[in-house]
Design a protein around this motif. Sequence first.
Motif, PDB file in Angstrom:
ATOM      1  N   TYR A 279       0.863  -1.180   0.000  1.00  0.00           N
ATOM      2  CA  TYR A 279       0.000   0.000   0.000  1.00  0.00           C
ATOM      3  C   TYR A 279       0.899   1.229   0.000  1.00  0.00           C
ATOM      4  CZ  TYR A 279      -3.376  -3.481   1.320  1.00  0.00           C
ATOM      5  OH  TYR A 279      -4.166  -4.593   1.337  1.00  0.00           O
ATOM      6  N   LEU A 280       0.871   1.944  -1.100  1.00  0.00           N
ATOM      7  CA  LEU A 280       1.761   3.095  -1.234  1.00  0.00           C
ATOM      8  C   LEU A 280       1.025   4.205  -1.965  1.00  0.00           C
ATOM      9  CD1 LEU A 280       4.743   3.911  -0.694  1.00  0.00           C
ATOM     10  CD2 LEU A 280       5.253   3.122  -2.998  1.00  0.00           C
ATOM     11  N   PHE A 281       1.127   5.407  -1.401  1.00  0.00           N
ATOM     12  CA  PHE A 281       0.475   6.595  -1.980  1.00  0.00           C
ATOM     13  C   PHE A 281      -1.018   6.329  -2.260  1.00  0.00           C
ATOM     14  CE2 PHE A 281       4.914   6.861  -3.592  1.00  0.00           C
ATOM     15  CZ  PHE A 281       5.320   7.908  -2.773  1.00  0.00           C
ATOM     16  N   GLY A 282      -1.632   5.546  -1.405  1.00  0.00           N
ATOM     17  CA  GLY A 282      -3.055   5.273  -1.565  1.00  0.00           C
ATOM     18  C   GLY A 282      -3.347   4.269  -2.668  1.00  0.00           C
ATOM     19  N   ARG A 283      -2.312   3.693  -3.235  1.00  0.00           N
ATOM     20  CA  ARG A 283      -2.511   2.691  -4.284  1.00  0.00           C
ATOM     21  C   ARG A 283      -2.119   1.310  -3.779  1.00  0.00           C
ATOM     22  NH1 ARG A 283      -0.838   5.424  -9.992  1.00  0.00           N
ATOM     23  NH2 ARG A 283      -2.050   7.304  -9.739  1.00  0.00           N
ATOM     24  N   VAL A 284      -2.599   0.339  -4.465  1.00  0.00           N
ATOM     25  CA  VAL A 284      -2.344  -1.042  -4.043  1.00  0.00           C
ATOM     26  C   VAL A 284      -1.532  -1.741  -5.125  1.00  0.00           C
ATOM     27  CG1 VAL A 284      -3.424  -3.209  -3.354  1.00  0.00           C
ATOM     28  CG2 VAL A 284      -4.527  -1.049  -2.801  1.00  0.00           C
ATOM     29  N   PHE A 285      -0.426  -2.344  -4.738  1.00  0.00           N
ATOM     30  CA  PHE A 285       0.409  -3.089  -5.672  1.00  0.00           C
ATOM     31  C   PHE A 285       0.524  -4.527  -5.159  1.00  0.00           C
ATOM     32  CE2 PHE A 285       1.794   1.293  -5.474  1.00  0.00           C
ATOM     33  CZ  PHE A 285       1.823   1.679  -6.818  1.00  0.00           C
ATOM     34  N   THR A 286       0.249  -5.466  -6.021  1.00  0.00           N
ATOM     35  CA  THR A 286       0.356  -6.860  -5.610  1.00  0.00           C
ATOM     36  C   THR A 286       1.526  -7.519  -6.336  1.00  0.00           C
ATOM     37  OG1 THR A 286      -1.999  -6.924  -5.248  1.00  0.00           O
ATOM     38  CG2 THR A 286      -0.908  -9.040  -5.397  1.00  0.00           C
ATOM     39  N   VAL A 287       2.379  -8.119  -5.543  1.00  0.00           N
ATOM     40  CA  VAL A 287       3.531  -8.833  -6.109  1.00  0.00           C
ATOM     41  C   VAL A 287       3.390 -10.290  -5.694  1.00  0.00           C
ATOM     42  CG1 VAL A 287       6.041  -8.975  -6.174  1.00  0.00           C
ATOM     43  CG2 VAL A 287       4.940  -6.768  -5.843  1.00  0.00           C
ATOM     44  N   SER A 288       3.381 -11.154  -6.696  1.00  0.00           N
ATOM     45  CA  SER A 288       3.156 -12.564  -6.401  1.00  0.00           C
ATOM     46  C   SER A 288       4.323 -13.401  -6.914  1.00  0.00           C
ATOM     47  CB  SER A 288       1.851 -12.983  -7.085  1.00  0.00           C
ATOM     48  OG  SER A 288       1.656 -14.349  -6.933  1.00  0.00           O
ATOM     49  N   ASP A 289       4.716 -14.373  -6.117  1.00  0.00           N
ATOM     50  CA  ASP A 289       5.761 -15.303  -6.563  1.00  0.00           C
ATOM     51  C   ASP A 289       5.188 -16.187  -7.676  1.00  0.00           C
ATOM     52  OD1 ASP A 289       7.550 -14.337  -4.803  1.00  0.00           O
ATOM     53  OD2 ASP A 289       7.340 -15.944  -3.325  1.00  0.00           O
ATOM     54  N   ALA A 290       6.077 -16.708  -8.485  1.00  0.00           N
ATOM     55  CA  ALA A 290       5.618 -17.618  -9.548  1.00  0.00           C
ATOM     56  C   ALA A 290       5.278 -18.983  -8.937  1.00  0.00           C
ATOM     57  CB  ALA A 290       6.731 -17.776 -10.584  1.00  0.00           C
ATOM     58  N   GLU A 291       4.443 -19.714  -9.634  1.00  0.00           N
ATOM     59  CA  GLU A 291       4.087 -21.095  -9.272  1.00  0.00           C
ATOM     60  C   GLU A 291       3.510 -21.221  -7.858  1.00  0.00           C
ATOM     61  OE1 GLU A 291       7.596 -23.398  -9.933  1.00  0.00           O
ATOM     62  OE2 GLU A 291       7.763 -22.757 -12.018  1.00  0.00           O
ATOM     63  N   ILE A 292       2.425 -20.524  -7.647  1.00  0.00           N
ATOM     64  CA  ILE A 292       1.723 -20.647  -6.357  1.00  0.00           C
ATOM     65  C   ILE A 292       1.088 -22.040  -6.323  1.00  0.00           C
ATOM     66  CG2 ILE A 292      -0.221 -19.745  -4.970  1.00  0.00           C
ATOM     67  CD1 ILE A 292       1.960 -17.662  -5.126  1.00  0.00           C
ATOM     68  N   PRO A 293       1.292 -22.800  -5.251  1.00  0.00           N
ATOM     69  CA  PRO A 293       0.724 -24.151  -5.213  1.00  0.00           C
ATOM     70  C   PRO A 293      -0.813 -24.134  -5.286  1.00  0.00           C
ATOM     71  CG  PRO A 293       1.905 -23.654  -3.183  1.00  0.00           C
ATOM     72  CD  PRO A 293       2.042 -22.472  -4.047  1.00  0.00           C
ATOM     73  N   GLU A 294      -1.330 -25.191  -5.870  1.00  0.00           N
ATOM     74  CA  GLU A 294      -2.787 -25.273  -6.020  1.00  0.00           C
ATOM     75  C   GLU A 294      -3.423 -25.632  -4.673  1.00  0.00           C
ATOM     76  OE1 GLU A 294      -5.460 -27.655  -9.063  1.00  0.00           O
ATOM     77  OE2 GLU A 294      -3.624 -26.886 -10.004  1.00  0.00           O
ATOM     78  N   ASN A 295      -4.518 -24.939  -4.381  1.00  0.00           N
ATOM     79  CA  ASN A 295      -5.230 -25.154  -3.119  1.00  0.00           C
ATOM     80  C   ASN A 295      -4.256 -25.183  -1.933  1.00  0.00           C
ATOM     81  OD1 ASN A 295      -7.397 -25.472  -1.524  1.00  0.00           O
ATOM     82  ND2 ASN A 295      -7.802 -27.611  -2.053  1.00  0.00           N
ATOM     83  N   PRO A 296      -3.556 -24.064  -1.716  1.00  0.00           N
ATOM     84  CA  PRO A 296      -2.495 -24.076  -0.706  1.00  0.00           C
ATOM     85  C   PRO A 296      -3.034 -23.855   0.716  1.00  0.00           C
ATOM     86  CG  PRO A 296      -2.628 -21.944  -1.725  1.00  0.00           C
ATOM     87  CD  PRO A 296      -3.736 -22.747  -2.327  1.00  0.00           C
ATOM     88  N   VAL A 297      -2.171 -24.103   1.667  1.00  0.00           N
ATOM     89  CA  VAL A 297      -2.464 -23.704   3.053  1.00  0.00           C
ATOM     90  C   VAL A 297      -1.952 -22.278   3.188  1.00  0.00           C
ATOM     91  CG1 VAL A 297      -1.891 -24.123   5.470  1.00  0.00           C
ATOM     92  CG2 VAL A 297      -2.267 -26.050   3.912  1.00  0.00           C
TER      93      VAL A 297
END
Lengths: 392, 99
Positions: A279-297
């Motif tokens: 959350y920066l300057f009232g904006r939202v930035f999402t950074v996601s790692d590659a290969e998120i496991p399916e149906n993760p915990v």
Amino acid sequence: MVFDILKSLKTYYVLRVDTAFPEKILNLIQKGGFVVWEVGITGEGMSLKCLSSDMPAIEGLLNSLGAVWEITRIRGAETLIKNLKRYKGIIFAAFACFVITLIFSGFVWSLEVYGARGISEQQVINCLYDSGVREGCLKRNLDREEIAVSLMTEFPSLSEAQVTFEGTRLCITLFERDSPAVIYDTSVAVDLVAVKDAVVDFIDVYNGRGAVEAGQSVAKGDILISGDLSYGSGEEAFEKKVHSMGKVLSYETAEFEGITVDAYLPGEGAKYKSIKTYYLFGRVFTVSDAEIPENPVKVMSYAQPVRVLMFSIPVLYDEIRCYNVDECIPKSEHEIASEIFSATQELLGDKCTITDITYSLKSDGGRRLLARVRVDYSESIAEQRPIGENDK
Amino acid sequence: MNNKKRLRELTREVIGSLAQTFEIEEGMLSGEMTVEMVGRRSCRLTNHRGIIKYTPEEVRIKTESGVFRVCGEMLKIKGLMAEEIIIEGIIENAAYEEV
């Protein structure tokens, strides 16, 4: 003093003049209207200091007298700048720190809520988050009046909300319609009165006189323990008012649905992929790692400060750590019970004490469990009120 | 000649009374030398007319009223300006020389 400072700011020269007649040179310098100082006699002549602006004239004078002279040192602003250049790394770092501090002081670092009683702090913070007010916002982009209005609209029980900046903190002070209980000093004579309509199930008087009995129904504002111990009338009247103390409880039962609990716990050394939301300057930035496991915990952590080297800066992020279920271990029954207990206590508030809790669990179809909770609890229904104030 | 002396005396008197009225140093108006000493370590002279001799043991200064002599050890001219001279060191004696 002022002259010394001025000399230090200007560039000045330290001269050594070899002469048998220092007086002559000094008199000529004085007659020329020049200023010299720190005149000392050395082995074969003298040393003196003069301003750089006077130097050409003094140079001409010394040459015309045929004196042997030399500049031994240059001091003042010029030398200072040279010395500063030597430490430019440190100076730049100090300046950078100053600028960074200046820039960061323009942001909100933390949200603080005061005076919340009927409403939990988390509810207020969630409401602020929903309206885009969170850590990392630029202070000048926030309209305090607007925030106050949005809080008062969201929570009908609020009669007033004050929003102030204290440095980098955004402080929200709430005033609820049912004004929060005031804790009086023991020197003040008070009654304990009911905070709501209830049935008194337990009463224990430490100080004062019990005004109700267990099993009795009371209305909001009724005296439960009286601090007025006066009796008699006329000449035999005895008057004594004390600071009443005691415990007055009402036993209640409540049911809650939809309390969610993670069924799994990441195992030791389990690897994860993260999804970070900044959350920066009232904006939202999402950074996601590659290969998120399916149906993760998923393990959530909120409002983490971003760290640069060893310093945390006022940019916050929420992180979801996604673990592969194969690397996770199921939570024990005790761990699940403990989480449900904590979540229920949070819902009840700090005036309630859980006496018994039963729950049933069902899966939400993923890695989480939904709990249905039935809880018996005792609630303290007494609050202080100075004797004679709004007596019923 | 007599008239000149009288005029000079009269001028001095006027200056003296003016200085008293406005509570300012007489030397500032008359152009005569004033001496300020801070213990034995510093001596400030205003309205001097030049340095006659300067050694670490002795400084002789020309003034309107004669030659002023500062004796001591490690004497140093701390500052020299058009009308002011500051001498520092261990001052043992400061007096006008006998004419």
